[in-house]
Motif scaffolding. Structure first.
Motif, PDB file in Angstrom:
ATOM      1  N   PHE B  84     -31.749 -12.151  23.981  1.00 18.36           N
ATOM      2  CA  PHE B  84     -32.225 -13.070  25.009  1.00 18.36           C
ATOM      3  C   PHE B  84     -32.106 -14.513  24.562  1.00 18.36           C
ATOM      4  N   ARG B  88     -37.008 -12.370  22.313  1.00 21.41           N
ATOM      5  CA  ARG B  88     -38.146 -11.609  22.825  1.00 21.41           C
ATOM      6  C   ARG B  88     -38.341 -10.319  22.041  1.00 21.41           C
ATOM      7  N   PHE B  90     -40.613  -7.432  20.202  1.00 21.49           N
ATOM      8  CA  PHE B  90     -41.942  -6.910  20.537  1.00 21.49           C
ATOM      9  C   PHE B  90     -42.920  -7.377  19.456  1.00 21.49           C
ATOM     10  N   GLY B  91     -43.692  -8.382  19.795  1.00 15.91           N
ATOM     11  CA  GLY B  91     -44.458  -9.129  18.805  1.00 15.91           C
ATOM     12  C   GLY B  91     -45.457  -8.334  17.995  1.00 15.91           C
ATOM     13  N   ASN B  98     -39.323  -2.671  15.576  1.00 12.55           N
ATOM     14  CA  ASN B  98     -38.517  -3.302  16.613  1.00 12.55           C
ATOM     15  C   ASN B  98     -37.091  -2.791  16.599  1.00 12.55           C
ATOM     16  N   ARG B 153     -31.821  -5.403  16.379  1.00 10.88           N
ATOM     17  CA  ARG B 153     -32.295  -4.430  17.357  1.00 10.88           C
ATOM     18  C   ARG B 153     -31.161  -4.029  18.306  1.00 10.88           C
TER      19      ARG B 153
END
Lengths: 294, 257, 416, 282
Positions: B84, B88, B90-91, B98, B153
């Motif tokens: 992105f 973004r 996944f925090g 991730n 990822r």
């Protein structure tokens, strides 16, 4: 016959709707600005009801005087809770503030019980009433309605004509953007929370002008739920949306009863309440931005 | 056979033409750069390819299959990975988790279990150079590190095509060099096609891709070998003249929608 | 995940509660009454009254009566209560605790039919006598519970006396409207009232319920107004009674008689309505300050008398709650229940659960609260209702039945 | 279900429908010859069925609404259902269903006593254990990873190939079925009655959320710690100081939230980040 009944009920519904609308504006304002769902909303309405009741019975003061007094008390409570609790949680997840307001609600209930006891109280203003062809309307209800409209208008002017009001609107739209433009966002948060609570406590007074009985520490819960429904109908973060949604809600609550009462073998009152919630549900699915939303 | 083919794709937001009649073809294993000023429609084009939006007109063909109306989550297993514009990850999950999520739901799908995914994640974490941060929460990383997490990822999905949105935005020259190098390594090692979107950094484009597509106001403007494109006077005008005020405004609406 | 864990945690907490028992309350040298009282939450008002009434009567038993006689020995009564917050989890877990940890000898129910029902299976499991002073629903006694005994009278009889009285004074009046809260207890009252009204030859022109917690009765009352009833009876709890009266007046609904259950008999009703609107309104009650039950009266009816006189009870109640508050029927019925238990223990000469339960089944007596007698299922049949009316200057007058009356009814009621 | 990041105010709806399922099973089947104790299982199945339907409905909403809107929609369903049951006089209307007597008639007094006490408690523990097991199982399987992805960023999850619809449905069905089981056993079977006004109470969900947040959302130990703080302090305050526990309790909650916005376990977790202890707190 039915039409007459329907007309009468709609008249009462409209009046009540105005008060509902005002009672929800505070909730929407707080959600819009700080993104806090105030689960203790109804408890602040309860505070307002006690303000009106106490001022009337103990000091003999008219509820009309209680309105500004309640606003001041509400603002004070708002600032107090903002600086002691909410300010530290603004950045926290939605749920955390939900929990905090839940606890504040309980605290208010228990303090009210300590001061006033668990009795159901009321007062009798005895202003007289207007006889219409279709129904009878007590003057105090009309005062409450007019009061709500005036306050809502006042708020509207404040929002649109003053610097501070404009800043609040900017924060509702985009708090980061507002910060960049030099708005003191933290102060706006505090002020909006206080005004929101002030409005809510004030609406408690107006509500007692409508229903001057049944005032007790645990009366708030019902109103929290109603205010949620109305707030969503109005688009959740829009105080005016909330006001108009309140009018609509009042009309539906009173109007639908007459229609449901024609069905044999049901309890029309409960069906009316049920309708309000299903309406909310479908509206959310079809138009999540609320009735007046874009 | 081309890997990806866009045929006259058009996407509108209200009255705004975000992507205007774009056609594009990409071969397997090819690395191309898409450049263009803000608001040129690059991100929207990416969203159309990855299935976040469906186009109003035109077709998206992936390996001879029409995927124009396929939901995003069904494109990923076909071999479409992306990153992105603003990273973004996944925090609340670790870097390793991730990357493992990519492996789990990517092209390998049900052929890979959780443990294998985690192992595979380690490989790609090594590849992008995030070994020291393996067990950290992705939310606590720097933007550049987050970008690396996203790349790892996306690679763990074992895609045939990797779409890189704003590959180098906000990076310092050192990071840019590293990124260019990384993308080339990935292309060689993983044998995948890469579409890298680059906003302004022409210097990077020259070293990165052999073919460049320039987008302007929603349309493909120039498409050709890098050297030719970069010396094309029209391209220079678009860049040096800067985007018009109007297209700047379009940009805002475009990206927030 | 969260909610699931929440349930798991609830189980865990209950387990923990058992791991830390407090055996401080031995039950050898005293008889202990256990009570999951509603001191906060929606029944807080009734709960406060009940606790006061129980304390008052225990005071009387220990200090005037000299304790409970078991095995020829006088043993003092003790009282252990928790606040259930008007919630069923509180009721079930505290009853469990009262029985297993505090080793109480009898359990008194919480307020309301729902909470009474919630506790019944727990008491039943431990074979513990469970005395109901707060659940008026007849259906509680149709479930086959063995250890439950009721002190409060069944809901179906609440409005029978009112109808009798109106029929007696004004036999020509016919049109009656029923509007009750949609709650277990109020529906029971409505059923009984409807049946009785028809039997007396009344015409039921309106019959509707309204949900609990209602904040605006305008739609229902507007509908009622179009039916032009002569008499309106209804009600449910406290706040709705105030609302009902207030909004009838707002809508200008003038009737010859208005009688509402639960709320009318409370002083707060009169105050909340500013006095004037309450005048002439009647309310049925189990008990009212001013009733004329006495030891002499009991003798006349051939019943045993136990307990304080009414004035003594009021004094003890004020002492127990620590403020100048007049007891209401919630206090009286809870207090009378203490007396019933004491009576039964002395009759059985034992605190064994089955023996006490059997004795309660046979027991028949009178106290300041009136008669006490239960049928085979444990339902109260010996207690009769009275009717009270607000008259000028806030006078509470008992107007029915004639044998308990303290004044004449005002009929028709003054206009709002 | 905290896993999807959706605040499920509708959880209490599952519990309520579970209680109703059990009550309906016993009320309508107790006179059928030869069923005996099987009516309890029929009730349980009805509970699961009703809850599945409402779980699917909620999953459907969750596809369209997020955040506060979703929470309020669930409140809408809950209240709407409750008042519909009362208004339309469905399933006994507001009179609810009382079936202690029916159960005794169907299986005998002794068995009924056993069922409502020992077996019901045992079942609650089994369900709790099952819930814990499912939790851990989900966390370690693809479902857990998918739900994390959905919670964090739905769009990104989709692009990664996560079928968000499927995983949301799984999450809500699991939540619904477990909720219904708890409702059927801990409410229906154990108490022997169900009134709509008593079961469809949003307040219960709020309490659950309080428990989770006190402990710290997103941690395995969190709810347990939160539950202990909430349950024990409330319980003991009620014992020590009947009538005033809430007055003391409310400020305590507020103080805990203000001091540890991430919950007690969350705070501890931050303290021990990077050490071996962290693994145990996760």
């Amino acid at each position: 016959m039915i039409l007459e009944l329907l007309g009468g009920n709609l008249a009462h519904g409209l009046l009540l709707g105005g008060v509902y609308g005002l009672a929800t504006m505070g909730l929407s304002l707080i959600f819009g600005v700080i993104n806090v769902v105030n689960v203790g909303h109804g408890q602040f309405i309860m505070v307002g009801a006690f303000v009106a009741q106490t001022m009337f019975t103990a000091l003999g003061l008219s509820p009309l005087i209680a309105i500004p007094a309640a606003f001041v008390i509400g603002m004070a409570l708002g600032f107090f809770f903002f600086y002691t609790v909410i300010r530290r949680l603004v950045e926290a997840p939605e749920l955390t503030t939900l929990l905090a307001t839940f606890a504040i609600g309980i605290l208010l209930e228990e303090i009210a019980k300590l001061i006033f006891g668990a009795d159901f109280r009321g007062y009798n203003w005895g202003l007289g009433k207007i006889e219409l062809a279709i129904t009878t309307i007590p003057l105090s209800k009309i005062y409450a309605f007019v009061g709500s409209i005036v306050i809502a208008l006042f708020l509207y002017l404040w929002f649109s004509k003053t610097r501070l009001g404009t800043a609040v609107r900017a924060v509702i739209e985009d708090s980061e953007g507002a910060r960049v433009c030099g708005v003191n966002v933290d102060w706006i948060y505090a002020l909006s929370f206080a005004i929101g609570i002030g409005l809510t406590v004030m609406s408690g007074v107006l509500l007692t002008m409508f229903i001057p009985v049944g005032i007790n520490p645990y009366m708030g819960g019902t109103y929290t739920l109603k205010a949620f429904v109305i707030a969503v109908l109005g688009g959740l973060s829009s105080p005016y949306g909330a006001f108009f949604a309140g009018l609509i809600f009042g009309l539906i609550e009173n109007g639908a009863y007459v229609l449901f009462a024609q069905i044999p073998g049901v309890a029309p009152f409960s069906l009316t309440v049920s309708l309000a919630f299903w309406m909310l549900f479908f509206l959310l699915l079809l138009k999540p931005t609320g009735l007046l939303g874009k | 056979m081309s890997l990806l083919r866009l045929e006259n794709v058009t996407k509108r937001f209200g009255g705004l033409l975000a992507v205007n009649n774009v056609s594009l073809e990409l071969a397997s294993g090819e690395l191309i750069a898409i450049v263009g000023p803000n608001g040129a429609g690059k991100t929207t084009l990416f969203n159309v390819i990855s299935g976040v939006f469906f186009p109003e007109e035109g077709k998206v063909i992936f390996e001879d299959r029409d995927i124009t109306r396929l939901p995003a989550y069904r494109r990923a297993p076909l071999g479409l990975g992306r990153t992105f514009q603003i990273p973004r990850p996944f925090g609340s999950a670790t870097v390793r988790e991730n990357v493992a999520i990519g492996a789990m739901f990517g092209t390998l799908g049900s052929r890979i279990n959780v443990d294998e995914s985690l192992e595979m994640a380690d490989r790609y974490i090594d590849l992008v150079g995030l070994q020291p941060h393996r067990e950290k929460l992705a939310g606590n990383l720097t933007p550049v590190e987050k970008k690396m997490v996203e790349i790892a990822r996306a690679l763990a999905m074992k895609p045939k095509l990797l779409l890189m949105d704003e590959a180098m935005a906000g990076m310092n020259p050192k990071d840019i060099d590293y990124m260019v190098d990384l993308l080339i390594r990935i292309k060689e090692k993983e044998k995948i096609a890469i579409v890298a979107m680059v906003e302004h950094i022409m210097r990077a484009v020259a070293g990165l891709a052999k073919r460049v597509v320039v987008m302007h106001q929603g349309a493909t403007f120039v498409d050709g070998p890098t050297a030719d494109v970069l010396s094309d006077p029209r391209v220079i005008e678009v860049y040096l003249g800067g985007p018009s005020e109007k297209s700047k405004k379009d940009l805002v609406t475009n990206q927030t929608s | 995940m969260k909610s699931r864990s929440c349930m798991a945690v609830a189980g865990f907490v209950v387990t923990l509660a058992f791991l830390f028992p407090m055996y401080a309350f031995g039950a050898k040298d005293k008889v202990v009454i256990g009570h999951p009282a509603c001191l906060s939450g929606k029944y807080a008002k009734a709960g406060e009254q009940a606790v006061g009434g129980i304390k008052a009567c225990i005071d009387w038993v220990n200090n005037v009566h000299g304790g409970v006689t078991v095995d020829g020995k006088k043993v003092p009564l003790d009282y252990k209560y928790y606040d259930c917050e008007s919630k069923k989890e509180g009721v079930t877990s505290f009853i469990e605790r009262l029985i297993t940890v505090n080793k109480v000898n009898v359990v008194f129910s919480a307020y309301s039919s729902g909470l009474t029902l919630a506790g019944a299976p727990v008491a039943e499991r431990y074979g513990m006598v469970y005395m109901d002073h707060g659940g008026a629903s007849d259906r509680i006694f149709q479930q086959g519970f063995k250890y439950i005994v009721q002190t409060i009278g069944p809901g179906s009889k609440y409005h029978e006396g009112t109808l009798d009285m109106i029929h007696h004074i004004d036999p020509k009046v016919k049109k009656v409207a029923l509007a009750y809260e949609d709650s277990e207890f109020a529906r029971m009252t409505m059923g009984g009232a409807e049946k009785h009204a028809k039997a007396l030859g009344f015409e039921v022109v309106f019959k509707r319920t309204y949900p609990k917690g209602v904040t605006d009765l305008t739609p229902l009352l507007s509908d009622l107004k179009t039916k032009k009833p002569d008499i309106v009876i209804g009600g449910g709890h406290y706040e709705d009674g105030q609302l009902f009266t207030r909004q009838m007046s707002d809508l200008g609904i003038q009737v010859k008689a208005l009688s509402l259950v639960a709320s009318v008999t409370l002083p707060s009703y009169y105050e909340a309505l500013g006095g004037r609107l309450a005048e002439g309104v009647m309310g049925p009650s189990h008990w009212e300050y001013g009733v004329t039950y006495s030891a002499a009266g009991a003798k006349k009816e051939g019943l045993d008398w136990i307990g304080p006189s009414q004035d003594e009870f009021v004094a003890l109640f004020k002492k127990a709650v620590g403020k100048d508050m007049i007891p209401e029927y919630h206090a009286a019925e809870a207090g009378a229940q203490v007396l019933a238990y004491v009576k039964a223990v002395e009759m059985a000469d034992s605190i064994g659960q089955d023996k006490v339960r059997a004795a309660l089944g046979k027991l028949k007596f009178m106290s300041f609260y009136g008669g006490w007698d239960v049928d085979d299922t444990g339902m109260q049949i010996g207690h009769s209702m009275i009717d009270m009316q607000w008259q000028e200057d806030g006078k509470r007058v008992i107007v029915w039945p004639p044998e308990a009356a303290t004044g004449k009814p005002i009929y028709p009621k003054p206009a709002f | 279900m905290g896993m999807t990041g959706y605040v499920d105010f509708g959880y209490v709806t599952f519990i309520a429908l579970g209680a109703y399922g059990m009550s309906l099973g016993i009320t309508y089947f107790y006179q059928v010859e030869g069923l005996g104790i099987w009516i309890v299982f029929i009730g349980f199945l009805l509970a699961l069925l009703l809850a599945s339907l409402s779980a699917l409905l909620e999953a459907f909403i969750a596809l369209r609404l997020r955040g506060a809107y979703f929470a309020i929609a669930c409140i809408g369903i809950n209240e709407g259902l409750r008042h519909f049951i009362e208004g339309a006089k469905l399933w006994g209307g507001s009179e609810g269903l009382i079936f202690s007597g029916s159960l005794i008639q169907a299986v005998g007094r002794e068995t009924a006593n056993q069922l409502t006490t020992f077996w019901a408690d045992l079942a609650v523990f089994i369900i709790a254990a099952l819930a814990a097991f499912l939790n851990i199982h989900y966390m370690r399987s693809k479902i857990g990873y998918a739900l994390t992805a959905v919670k964090e960023d739905e769009d990104a999850a989709k692009v990664m190939g996560v079928n968000t619809t499927k995983y949301k449905t799984i999450a809500f069905l699991t939540s619904g079925l477990l909720g219904a089981s708890v409702g059927a056993v801990a409410w229906g079977l154990k108490l022997g009655y169900v009134f709509p006004g008593d079961v469809f109470v949003i307040h219960y969900t709020v309490e659950c959320i309080v428990v989770v947040l006190l402990g710290g959302a997103g941690t395995l130990l969190g709810p347990v710690v939160g539950g202990l703080i909430y349950g024990l302090s409330k319980y003991w305050l009620a014992i020590i100081w009947p009538g005033f526990q809430l007055l003391i309790f409310a400020p305590i909650i507020i103080i805990i939230i203000v001091l540890f916005p991430e919950g007690v376990v969350g705070m501890l977790k931050n303290r021990v980040r990077g050490t071996a202890l962290e693994r145990y707190l996760l």
